[in-house]
Design a protein around this motif. Structure first.
Motif, PDB file in Angstrom:
ATOM      1  N   GLY A 176      -5.493  -8.502  -1.238  1.00  0.00           N
ATOM      2  CA  GLY A 176      -6.251  -9.707  -1.517  1.00  0.00           C
ATOM      3  C   GLY A 176      -5.435 -10.654  -2.386  1.00  0.00           C
ATOM      4  O   GLY A 176      -4.387 -10.293  -2.916  1.00  0.00           O
ATOM      5  N   ARG A 177      -5.939 -11.855  -2.555  1.00  0.00           N
ATOM      6  CA  ARG A 177      -5.223 -12.842  -3.367  1.00  0.00           C
ATOM      7  C   ARG A 177      -5.084 -12.341  -4.803  1.00  0.00           C
ATOM      8  O   ARG A 177      -6.067 -11.976  -5.444  1.00  0.00           O
ATOM      9  CB  ARG A 177      -5.966 -14.174  -3.348  1.00  0.00           C
ATOM     10  CG  ARG A 177      -5.228 -15.299  -4.083  1.00  0.00           C
ATOM     11  CD  ARG A 177      -5.892 -16.634  -3.841  1.00  0.00           C
ATOM     12  NE  ARG A 177      -5.906 -16.965  -2.427  1.00  0.00           N
ATOM     13  CZ  ARG A 177      -4.882 -17.527  -1.770  1.00  0.00           C
ATOM     14  NH1 ARG A 177      -3.751 -17.791  -2.440  1.00  0.00           N
ATOM     15  NH2 ARG A 177      -4.981 -17.812  -0.491  1.00  0.00           N
ATOM     16  N   GLY A 178      -3.857 -12.307  -5.288  1.00  0.00           N
ATOM     17  CA  GLY A 178      -3.581 -11.860  -6.644  1.00  0.00           C
ATOM     18  C   GLY A 178      -3.532 -10.357  -6.819  1.00  0.00           C
ATOM     19  O   GLY A 178      -3.184  -9.869  -7.899  1.00  0.00           O
ATOM     20  N   GLU A 179      -3.858  -9.600  -5.759  1.00  0.00           N
ATOM     21  CA  GLU A 179      -3.813  -8.133  -5.850  1.00  0.00           C
ATOM     22  C   GLU A 179      -2.365  -7.663  -5.838  1.00  0.00           C
ATOM     23  O   GLU A 179      -1.556  -8.109  -5.029  1.00  0.00           O
ATOM     24  CB  GLU A 179      -4.571  -7.509  -4.683  1.00  0.00           C
ATOM     25  CG  GLU A 179      -4.658  -5.990  -4.752  1.00  0.00           C
ATOM     26  CD  GLU A 179      -5.449  -5.395  -3.595  1.00  0.00           C
ATOM     27  OE1 GLU A 179      -5.565  -4.158  -3.550  1.00  0.00           O
ATOM     28  OE2 GLU A 179      -5.938  -6.163  -2.733  1.00  0.00           O
ATOM     29  N   ARG A 180      -2.031  -6.728  -6.731  1.00  0.00           N
ATOM     30  CA  ARG A 180      -0.658  -6.256  -6.870  1.00  0.00           C
ATOM     31  C   ARG A 180      -0.531  -4.811  -6.409  1.00  0.00           C
ATOM     32  O   ARG A 180      -1.465  -4.018  -6.536  1.00  0.00           O
ATOM     33  CB  ARG A 180      -0.196  -6.398  -8.319  1.00  0.00           C
ATOM     34  CG  ARG A 180      -0.165  -7.840  -8.803  1.00  0.00           C
ATOM     35  CD  ARG A 180       0.264  -7.940 -10.253  1.00  0.00           C
ATOM     36  NE  ARG A 180       0.303  -9.331 -10.698  1.00  0.00           N
ATOM     37  CZ  ARG A 180       0.627  -9.710 -11.919  1.00  0.00           C
ATOM     38  NH1 ARG A 180       0.948  -8.793 -12.839  1.00  0.00           N
ATOM     39  NH2 ARG A 180       0.629 -10.981 -12.245  1.00  0.00           N
ATOM     40  N   SER A 226       3.477 -14.671   3.128  1.00  0.00           N
ATOM     41  CA  SER A 226       2.584 -15.089   2.046  1.00  0.00           C
ATOM     42  C   SER A 226       2.568 -14.106   0.879  1.00  0.00           C
ATOM     43  O   SER A 226       2.071 -14.432  -0.204  1.00  0.00           O
ATOM     44  CB  SER A 226       1.151 -15.241   2.580  1.00  0.00           C
ATOM     45  OG  SER A 226       0.682 -14.000   3.116  1.00  0.00           O
ATOM     46  N   VAL A 227       3.095 -12.910   1.074  1.00  0.00           N
ATOM     47  CA  VAL A 227       3.110 -11.892   0.025  1.00  0.00           C
ATOM     48  C   VAL A 227       4.312 -12.141  -0.892  1.00  0.00           C
ATOM     49  O   VAL A 227       5.456 -12.208  -0.436  1.00  0.00           O
ATOM     50  CB  VAL A 227       3.200 -10.476   0.629  1.00  0.00           C
ATOM     51  CG1 VAL A 227       3.357  -9.426  -0.466  1.00  0.00           C
ATOM     52  CG2 VAL A 227       1.950 -10.188   1.458  1.00  0.00           C
ATOM     53  N   ASP A 282      -3.693  -4.068   3.304  1.00  0.00           N
ATOM     54  CA  ASP A 282      -4.030  -5.481   3.181  1.00  0.00           C
ATOM     55  C   ASP A 282      -4.303  -5.804   1.717  1.00  0.00           C
ATOM     56  O   ASP A 282      -5.152  -5.178   1.081  1.00  0.00           O
ATOM     57  CB  ASP A 282      -5.259  -5.816   4.026  1.00  0.00           C
ATOM     58  CG  ASP A 282      -4.978  -5.666   5.515  1.00  0.00           C
ATOM     59  OD1 ASP A 282      -4.245  -6.500   6.065  1.00  0.00           O
ATOM     60  OD2 ASP A 282      -5.493  -4.698   6.130  1.00  0.00           O
ATOM     61  N   GLU A 317       2.625  -8.897  -4.388  1.00  0.00           N
ATOM     62  CA  GLU A 317       1.400  -9.577  -4.817  1.00  0.00           C
ATOM     63  C   GLU A 317       0.820 -10.350  -3.639  1.00  0.00           C
ATOM     64  O   GLU A 317       1.517 -11.146  -2.999  1.00  0.00           O
ATOM     65  CB  GLU A 317       1.677 -10.522  -5.984  1.00  0.00           C
ATOM     66  CG  GLU A 317       0.411 -11.201  -6.508  1.00  0.00           C
ATOM     67  CD  GLU A 317       0.635 -12.015  -7.761  1.00  0.00           C
ATOM     68  OE1 GLU A 317      -0.251 -12.816  -8.126  1.00  0.00           O
ATOM     69  OE2 GLU A 317       1.715 -11.856  -8.371  1.00  0.00           O
ATOM     70  N   GLY A 318      -0.473 -10.099  -3.354  1.00  0.00           N
ATOM     71  CA  GLY A 318      -1.135 -10.729  -2.228  1.00  0.00           C
ATOM     72  C   GLY A 318      -1.425 -12.198  -2.452  1.00  0.00           C
ATOM     73  O   GLY A 318      -1.160 -12.737  -3.531  1.00  0.00           O
ATOM     74  N   PRO A 319      -1.888 -12.880  -1.388  1.00  0.00           N
ATOM     75  CA  PRO A 319      -2.551 -12.283  -0.226  1.00  0.00           C
ATOM     76  C   PRO A 319      -1.586 -11.975   0.926  1.00  0.00           C
ATOM     77  O   PRO A 319      -0.536 -12.573   1.036  1.00  0.00           O
ATOM     78  CB  PRO A 319      -3.529 -13.378   0.189  1.00  0.00           C
ATOM     79  CG  PRO A 319      -2.775 -14.642  -0.144  1.00  0.00           C
ATOM     80  CD  PRO A 319      -2.021 -14.331  -1.409  1.00  0.00           C
ATOM     81  N   GLY A 320      -2.018 -11.040   1.763  1.00  0.00           N
ATOM     82  CA  GLY A 320      -1.273 -10.728   2.966  1.00  0.00           C
ATOM     83  C   GLY A 320      -1.246  -9.245   3.249  1.00  0.00           C
ATOM     84  O   GLY A 320      -1.757  -8.441   2.479  1.00  0.00           O
TER      85      GLY A 320
END
Length: 222
Positions: A152-156, A170-171, A150, A196-199
């Motif tokens: 998070g938002r902006g996590e790569r 959404s990814v 999983d 890149e998240g989110p998703g």
């Protein structure tokens, strides 16, 4: 309808029990066994053009099989390679599934081939993704076990193309080199998918391409 996944994660088998008039669709060749009360019909899912697009663009079978329970019964399905099966319940969501990982779904799931464009043009696993959307059960398969991450938002996160299975719409994703050209050519990693998240996304613990590359030198040459 209910289901259970047997023999995870190496030789997974999905056992799907259906009540009268319930239906499920699966890739041709996915069926392992079924009750006598189950009727199977082969079609191109909607139209001739739709079947062609899924076959030519999506890398999937031209035909799909629809199983209808005339009375209560069961169908078992499995992927062609040794591996895992994951069942996802979609509630109006969209999942992008790597070509070859779609196994089966209830009829409330719409499966559409999507052109990946330049981002996936050099992908080892094929040029296209399947866009699975709607409400119902989606059965995805892998070579090796399926591992979920999983973001998070902006996590790569970076994944080798040969290990991709599916990810939320959404990814964000882009296909590129794992490093410089020297690293890409000599490092053995080749091209990767940069997420890149989110998703959420799902990857497989083994790569068919890597196995075939390992196997090839074992065969004697003429």
């Amino acid at each position: 309808m209910d289901y259970e996944i047997l023999h995870k994660p190496s030789y997974a088998l999905a056992r799907i029990r259906m009540n009268a008039r319930e239906q499920i669709q699966a890739e041709t060749g996915a069926m392992v066994s079924m009750s006598d009360s189950i009727h199977m019909e082969t079609s191109t899912r909607g139209s001739l053009f739709g079947g062609l697009r899924r076959s030519v663009l999506g890398g999937e079978s031209f035909f799909v099989n629809t199983f209808t329970a005339e009375q209560s019964g069961e169908v078992t399905v499995a992927p062609s390679l040794p591996g895992d099966i994951e069942v996802l319940e979609l509630r109006g969501e969209t999942l992008m599934v790597q070509s070859g990982s779609f196994l089966a779904s209830t009829l409330g799931i719409e499966v559409d081939s999507q052109w990946g464009g330049a981002r996936s043009f050099f992908s080892k696993e094929g040029l296209f993704l399947l866009r699975c959307s709607g409400s119902g059960l989606l059965f995805i398969s892998s070579y090796g076990a399926i591992h979920r991450i999983d973001l998070g938002r902006g996590e790569r996160y970076t994944v080798d193309n040969g290990h991709m299975v599916a990810f939320d719409e959404s990814v964000g994703y882009d296909v590129g080199r794992s490093g410089g050209w020297k690293t890409t050519v000599l490092g053995g990693e080749g091209l990767v998918c940069k997420l890149e998240g989110p998703g959420r996304f799902y990857m497989q613990t083994r790569s068919e391409d890597a196995f075939l590359n390992w196997l090839a030198p074992k065969f004697p040459k003429r």
